[in-house]
Design a protein around this motif. Structure first.
Motif, mmCIF file in Angstrom:
data_model
loop_
_atom_site.group_PDB
_atom_site.id
_atom_site.type_symbol
_atom_site.label_atom_id
_atom_site.label_comp_id
_atom_site.label_asym_id
_atom_site.label_seq_id
_atom_site.Cartn_x
_atom_site.Cartn_y
_atom_site.Cartn_z
ATOM 1 N N PHE A 1 1.143 6.416 -7.010
ATOM 2 C CA PHE A 1 -0.011 7.258 -7.352
ATOM 3 C C PHE A 1 0.293 8.728 -7.113
ATOM 4 O O PHE A 1 -0.044 9.582 -7.937
ATOM 5 C CB PHE A 1 -1.247 6.849 -6.554
ATOM 6 C CG PHE A 1 -1.865 5.550 -6.975
ATOM 7 C CD1 PHE A 1 -1.682 5.030 -8.242
ATOM 8 C CD2 PHE A 1 -2.644 4.837 -6.085
ATOM 9 C CE1 PHE A 1 -2.257 3.829 -8.629
ATOM 10 C CE2 PHE A 1 -3.231 3.640 -6.456
ATOM 11 C CZ PHE A 1 -3.035 3.133 -7.727
ATOM 12 N N ASP A 2 0.934 9.047 -5.981
ATOM 13 C CA ASP A 2 1.305 10.439 -5.684
ATOM 14 C C ASP A 2 2.238 10.994 -6.750
ATOM 15 O O ASP A 2 2.091 12.132 -7.188
ATOM 16 C CB ASP A 2 1.966 10.545 -4.304
ATOM 17 C CG ASP A 2 0.995 10.310 -3.163
ATOM 18 O OD1 ASP A 2 -0.242 10.369 -3.397
ATOM 19 O OD2 ASP A 2 1.468 10.050 -2.039
ATOM 20 N N ILE B 1 0.832 -1.205 0.000
ATOM 21 C CA ILE B 1 0.000 0.000 0.000
ATOM 22 C C ILE B 1 0.869 1.259 0.000
ATOM 23 O O ILE B 1 0.590 2.215 -0.729
ATOM 24 C CB ILE B 1 -0.979 0.000 1.190
ATOM 25 C CG1 ILE B 1 -2.046 -1.066 0.961
ATOM 26 C CG2 ILE B 1 -1.627 1.363 1.399
ATOM 27 C CD1 ILE B 1 -2.926 -1.347 2.156
ATOM 28 N N GLU B 2 1.935 1.257 0.801
ATOM 29 C CA GLU B 2 2.843 2.408 0.823
ATOM 30 C C GLU B 2 3.446 2.661 -0.550
ATOM 31 O O GLU B 2 3.487 3.796 -1.027
ATOM 32 C CB GLU B 2 3.967 2.185 1.847
ATOM 33 C CG GLU B 2 3.544 2.330 3.282
ATOM 34 C CD GLU B 2 4.651 1.949 4.261
ATOM 35 O OE1 GLU B 2 5.818 1.760 3.832
ATOM 36 O OE2 GLU B 2 4.349 1.835 5.457
ATOM 37 N N ASN C 1 0.689 3.851 -3.040
ATOM 38 C CA ASN C 1 0.362 5.264 -2.786
ATOM 39 C C ASN C 1 1.482 6.176 -3.263
ATOM 40 O O ASN C 1 1.219 7.249 -3.816
ATOM 41 C CB ASN C 1 0.068 5.498 -1.308
ATOM 42 C CG ASN C 1 -1.314 5.030 -0.933
ATOM 43 O OD1 ASN C 1 -2.236 5.033 -1.744
ATOM 44 N ND2 ASN C 1 -1.462 4.597 0.312
ATOM 45 N N SER C 2 2.718 5.770 -3.081
ATOM 46 C CA SER C 2 3.851 6.568 -3.539
ATOM 47 C C SER C 2 3.837 6.718 -5.062
ATOM 48 O O SER C 2 4.059 7.808 -5.595
ATOM 49 C CB SER C 2 5.156 5.898 -3.086
ATOM 50 O OG SER C 2 6.267 6.602 -3.557
#
Length: 123
Positions: free
Chosen positions: A85-86, A78-79, A82-83
């Motif tokens: 996606f960011d 997930i980390e 998310n990284s």
């Protein structure tokens, strides 16, 4: 379009069962997020991408790619996701995707051609 089901109450400890599922239809692809249970009743996630393809024989088939993700890896996964996606959001404009239908694809092809008004031909 997102569909889901929950089968938690029907879980048998001696079988690997699908516990919860979400289906995401995205254009020509469908994504399946399936929570399953091991024999020890430990949950894990399978992510499947399915694409409709035309075979050499002219018959349609589904090409599938699958990832198995175990709970000890959820946080790191997930980390990282998310990284990524960011990064994409910060470096590229996100354009909302519209559902593709045969009619839309046909209209996209037709838009490459000039429109002819037959009333203009007589002038």
């Amino acid at each position: 379009m997102i569909e889901e089901f929950d089968n938690t109450n029907d879980l048998d400890k001696n079988t690997r069962e699908e516990v919860f599922s979400q289906v995401v239809k995205a254009g020509k692809r469908t994504y399946f997020f399936d929570v399953k249970a091991t024999r020890g009743n430990e949950f894990y996630l399978t992510i499947t991408e399915s694409k409709k393809r035309m075979g050499k024989d002219g018959k349609m088939y589904y090409e599938k790619h699958k990832i198995f993700l175990y709970k000890e890896d959820f946080e790191k996964f997930i980390e990282s996701l998310n990284s990524v996606f960011d990064y994409i959001k910060a470096n590229q404009e996100i354009v909302p995707r519209t559902e593709h239908t045969d009619e839309m694809e046909l209209s996209e092809v037709e838009s490459d051609y000039s429109s002819v008004d037959f009333d203009d031909l007589g002038k």
